[in-house]
Design an enzyme around this catalytic site. Structure first.
Site, PDB file in Angstrom:
ATOM      1  N   LYS A 203      65.866 -27.924 -24.729  1.00 29.32           N
ATOM      2  CA  LYS A 203      67.000 -28.232 -25.502  1.00 29.32           C
ATOM      3  C   LYS A 203      68.037 -28.852 -24.620  1.00 29.32           C
ATOM      4  O   LYS A 203      68.654 -28.432 -23.644  1.00 29.32           O
ATOM      5  CB  LYS A 203      67.656 -27.291 -26.164  1.00 29.32           C
ATOM      6  CG  LYS A 203      68.888 -27.452 -27.034  1.00 29.32           C
ATOM      7  CD  LYS A 203      69.233 -26.264 -27.618  1.00 29.32           C
ATOM      8  CE  LYS A 203      70.346 -26.588 -28.490  1.00 29.32           C
ATOM      9  NZ  LYS A 203      71.000 -25.320 -29.344  1.00 29.32           N
ATOM     10  N   LYS A 255      63.919 -30.548 -28.214  1.00 27.21           N
ATOM     11  CA  LYS A 255      65.071 -30.918 -28.999  1.00 27.21           C
ATOM     12  C   LYS A 255      66.117 -31.692 -28.127  1.00 27.21           C
ATOM     13  O   LYS A 255      66.456 -31.070 -27.036  1.00 27.21           O
ATOM     14  CB  LYS A 255      65.685 -29.824 -29.768  1.00 27.21           C
ATOM     15  CG  LYS A 255      66.943 -29.943 -30.513  1.00 27.21           C
ATOM     16  CD  LYS A 255      67.546 -28.608 -31.166  1.00 27.21           C
ATOM     17  CE  LYS A 255      68.763 -28.633 -31.989  1.00 27.21           C
ATOM     18  NZ  LYS A 255      69.338 -27.526 -32.366  1.00 27.21           N
TER      19      LYS A 255
END
Length: 333
Positions: A203, A255
């Site tokens: 992330k 992500k």
């Protein structure tokens, strides 16, 4: 004598001559089951609240969230990722609304589970940022820094109340070191061994989260660079991947999706667990804004971005277009 290994004997365009031909030889296919719908539910509202930076996306009321879940099931979408938006007055330094059994996210999980049962994989965001008055993903120490280990204690509590509410999958998204292992232990301790963990493995600290801040009414000032990953790094992602798998992740995720297709492909080549990618708010907003200006073909751009994510190796894609795209795929469009 003609050579069929090179032009003019070899003509790849033969396989592009018609829609039927292109469909037959397509190497990558999108299916409704590949898609997961992220959804926001806001405490204290009776009508959906539009999100200005994400045209077409809303903060749901409890009633409209239930309807959205049913619509997703009917379209063939596999899962829904729930984010709770509490009333501002309930935010505090420890994010206690996030571990309140009657907090908005836990209530929403129960609502959706009661509405669709096991027909939709119900996932929950396991993070404190929506619930803290400072907007960070964890609790702060005396110097105002995010305290990793103290935050893990809060994540363990969150995992347990979300599991008790009936969630199928928890998604620890705060990027704290050790979060997957702590959450796994917390779930197993209360007999919730069947609840899966979708690890937010890579992330990145991204500029593309901007519209999401509005979506969850974030109180954040500053940034999250001390715990989210540096966009410049690749090996760091692979180290995070190894740690998450060692700690018991059932699924892993990259992500954002679009700006990190290289990371996605590298992770896909390395894992034997399901791999997800999150097409985040900024990716969505860029397409919608350009389409609104008439600069791009909206529907083609949406399918192209999702196909690219799937082609790079994602088996599951979290996208705000999930239900819309699933409906179109179901109609053969």
């Amino acid at each position: 004598m003609n050579s069929y290994g090179s032009f003019p004997g070899a003509r790849p365009r033969r396989l592009r001559t018609s829609p039927a031909m292109r469909r037959m030889v397509a190497e990558t296919r999108l299916h409704p089951a590949d898609l997961i719908l992220p959804a926001f539910v806001r405490e204290g509202v009776t009508e959906p609240v539009p999100i200005a930076a994400m045209p077409g996306v809303v903060q749901h009321s409890r009633d409209t969230l239930r309807k959205a879940a049913v619509e997703a099931v009917e379209a063939g979408v596999s899962g829904i990722m729930l984010f709770g938006v509490p009333e501002d007055a309930k935010k505090d330094a420890a994010g206690t609304a996030g571990t309140d059994p009657d907090g908005i996210l836990q209530v929403a999980i129960r609502d959706v589970r009661a509405e669709v049962g096991d027909d939709l994989v119900i996932m929950s965001d396991l993070c404190l940022d929506e619930y803290t008055d400072h907007g960070h993903c964890g609790v702060l120490d005396a110097d105002g820094r995010v305290d990793n280990d103290a935050t893990l204690e809060r994540y363990a509590e969150m995992a347990q109340v979300q599991a008790d509410a009936g969630v199928h999958v928890v998604g620890p998204s705060g990027m704290m070191d050790g979060q997957v292992g702590v959450v796994r232990d917390a779930l197993d301790t209360i007999g919730k061994e069947d609840v899966s963990i979708l690890a937010y493995t890579a992330k990145y600290s991204s500029a593309f989260y901007g519209p999401f801040r509005e979506a969850v009414a974030s109180s954040l000032t500053g940034d999250r660079k001390t715990y989210q990953q540096d966009p410049a790094n690749v090996r760091e992602s692979m180290r995070e991947l190894a740690l998450d798998l060692e700690e018991g992740a059932d699924m892993v995720m990259v992500k954002p999706a679009g700006p990190y297709l290289d990371i996605l492909a590298k992770v896909a080549a390395a894992v034997d667990v399901p791999l997800a990618a999150y097409q985040i708010s900024g990716e969505y907003a860029m397409v919608e804004a350009a389409a609104e200006k008439g600069w791009i073909d909206r529907d083609r751009a949406i399918l192209e971005t999702l196909t690219g994510i799937r082609r790079a190796g994602a088996q599951m894609i979290l996208t705000y277009w999930a239900t819309e795209v699933a409906q179109k795929l179901g109609r053969g469009l």
